[in-house]
Motif scaffolding. Structure first.
Motif, PDB file in Angstrom:
ATOM      1  N   UNK A  75       0.816  -1.218   0.000  1.00 57.14           N
ATOM      2  CA  UNK A  75       0.000   0.000   0.000  1.00 57.14           C
ATOM      3  C   UNK A  75       0.848   1.265   0.000  1.00 57.14           C
ATOM      4  N   UNK A  76       2.005   1.228   0.663  1.00 55.99           N
ATOM      5  CA  UNK A  76       2.853   2.414   0.772  1.00 55.99           C
ATOM      6  C   UNK A  76       3.896   2.512  -0.333  1.00 55.99           C
ATOM      7  N   UNK A  77       4.064   1.461  -1.124  1.00 56.43           N
ATOM      8  CA  UNK A  77       5.088   1.464  -2.169  1.00 56.43           C
ATOM      9  C   UNK A  77       4.848   2.574  -3.187  1.00 56.43           C
ATOM     10  N   UNK A  78       5.941   3.192  -3.647  1.00 54.42           N
ATOM     11  CA  UNK A  78       5.865   4.259  -4.645  1.00 54.42           C
ATOM     12  C   UNK A  78       6.452   3.819  -5.983  1.00 54.42           C
ATOM     13  N   UNK A  79       6.567   2.505  -6.179  1.00 52.54           N
ATOM     14  CA  UNK A  79       7.140   1.990  -7.427  1.00 52.54           C
ATOM     15  C   UNK A  79       6.298   2.422  -8.625  1.00 52.54           C
ATOM     16  N   UNK A  80       4.985   2.412  -8.474  1.00 51.84           N
ATOM     17  CA  UNK A  80       4.095   2.851  -9.556  1.00 51.84           C
ATOM     18  C   UNK A  80       3.679   4.296  -9.309  1.00 51.84           C
ATOM     19  N   UNK A  81       3.871   5.175 -10.297  1.00 55.23           N
ATOM     20  CA  UNK A  81       3.561   6.599 -10.112  1.00 55.23           C
ATOM     21  C   UNK A  81       2.069   6.896 -10.219  1.00 55.23           C
ATOM     22  N   UNK A 124      -6.738   1.842  -3.867  1.00 57.50           N
ATOM     23  CA  UNK A 124      -6.906   0.433  -4.186  1.00 57.50           C
ATOM     24  C   UNK A 124      -6.250   0.047  -5.509  1.00 57.50           C
ATOM     25  N   UNK A 125      -6.383   0.906  -6.538  1.00 57.45           N
ATOM     26  CA  UNK A 125      -5.827   0.571  -7.844  1.00 57.45           C
ATOM     27  C   UNK A 125      -4.309   0.433  -7.762  1.00 57.45           C
ATOM     28  N   UNK A 126      -3.654   1.418  -7.151  1.00 57.39           N
ATOM     29  CA  UNK A 126      -2.195   1.350  -7.037  1.00 57.39           C
ATOM     30  C   UNK A 126      -1.766   0.134  -6.232  1.00 57.39           C
ATOM     31  N   UNK A 127      -2.478  -0.147  -5.150  1.00 57.61           N
ATOM     32  CA  UNK A 127      -2.132  -1.301  -4.328  1.00 57.61           C
ATOM     33  C   UNK A 127      -2.263  -2.598  -5.116  1.00 57.61           C
ATOM     34  N   UNK A 128      -3.363  -2.737  -5.860  1.00 53.44           N
ATOM     35  CA  UNK A 128      -3.585  -3.961  -6.622  1.00 53.44           C
ATOM     36  C   UNK A 128      -2.524  -4.137  -7.716  1.00 53.44           C
ATOM     37  N   UNK A 129      -2.215  -3.058  -8.428  1.00 49.45           N
ATOM     38  CA  UNK A 129      -1.226  -3.141  -9.502  1.00 49.45           C
ATOM     39  C   UNK A 129       0.182  -3.371  -8.944  1.00 49.45           C
ATOM     40  N   UNK A 130       0.488  -2.731  -7.824  1.00 49.44           N
ATOM     41  CA  UNK A 130       1.807  -2.930  -7.205  1.00 49.44           C
ATOM     42  C   UNK A 130       1.975  -4.373  -6.761  1.00 49.44           C
TER      43      UNK A 130
END
Length: 288
Positions: A132-138, A143-149
């Motif tokens: 949830x906290x990762x910034x790998x995906x800009x 939820x979307x960023x978490x799922x894709x990460x």
């Protein structure tokens, strides 16, 4: 050195430096190996006894035994290494990078950690909410960023050979923008050598990680170090750790440095280890 863990898993460990010197134990992170600590081993082993080991499935440690891949297995493995490399009651400074830091949190309440840890250094790590906290995906947090990460970090695709393109991807995801090309190449060689099955298995453990209770049990003096450009475990984790630790021995943020702190900023990491040894091993011995 061959070390056998609680479930029969075999671990590869190495010990450097003079007998009787102050001891330092280094635990590497996800997809890495003992090679990750090359700069620290080279510098510290002149006047320290340095223990490094390959986490199960990494480097020269074969795939896991019945215990599989879990935070309990990380703690079991660390206890086995401490028992095999340190004398009964011998104190050491324990250092963990990324999943190695999570290893120390997972083992915080274990008898052998409490028997051997004089102080701890947590580098570029966090106890929970890693995806949830990762910034790998800009992308905006949610939820979307978490799922894709989660999908990216757990991808089953082989990493393949080290190429200019793969080094660029690795640098973006795990290292600071100013990282020297030779250090990027060094990290790429280490990460690409991790077996795909092991990489994926540990990614699932990390995605569900919750070691908040372990942080509260880490009662020895514990320093925290992070890079301000870390996308995998951003500084929000380091700051939360520093606030939650019962005996925080300081928080240091390295400007412009990414996730691979021991390789990107070896002098700073080594200096912090030396400072902990001086304060919590050498000065304690002199006082006794």
């Amino acid at each position: 050195m061959r070390v056998v863990s609680a479930d029969g898993s075999v671990l590869h460990a190495e010990v450097y430096g003079p007998e009787g010197a102050p001891a330092v134990v280094l635990a590497h992170g996800w997809t890495c190996s003992t090679r990750f600590w090359a700069a620290q081993v080279r510098d510290l082993s002149v006047d320290h006894r340095v223990v490094v080991y390959d986490q199960r499935g990494h480097g020269r440690s074969p795939a896991a035994g019945p215990g599989g891949y879990s935070t309990d297995a990380l703690a079991d493995d660390l206890e086995a290494v401490l028992a095999a490399t340190l004398a009964p009651g011998e104190k050491a400074v324990l250092v963990g990078h990324s999943m190695g830091g999570m290893t120390l949190m997972a083992a915080a309440g274990r008898p052998r950690l409490r028997a051997h840890a004089a102080a701890v250094l947590l580098c570029s790590t966090g106890p929970s909410r890693l995806v949830a906290e990762s910034l790998v995906l800009p992308l905006r947090a949610g939820r979307l960023r978490t799922r894709l990460t989660r999908a990216v970090l757990g991808a089953r695709a082989p990493l393949g050979p080290v190429t200019a393109a793969s080094k660029a991807v690795l640098k973006y995801a795990t290292m600071g923008p100013g990282s020297a090309p030779e250090r990027v190449a060094e990290c790429a060689r280490i990460v690409h050598a991790c077996p795909r099955r092991v990489r994926v298995a540990w990614s699932h453990v990390l995605a569900e990680l919750d070691l908040e209770a372990g942080v509260r049990e880490l009662t020895v003096p514990t320093a925290v170090l992070a890079g301000t450009a870390d996308r995998l475990t951003p500084p929000v984790h380091a700051r939360a750790l520093a606030a939650a630790l019962p005996a925080c021995a300081g928080l240091e943020e390295l400007a412009g440095v990414g996730h691979m702190t021991p390789v990107e900023a070896p002098e700073a990491v080594t200096a912090r280890i030396r400072a902990l040894v001086t304060t919590y091993l050498l000065e304690k011995e002199e006082a006794a």
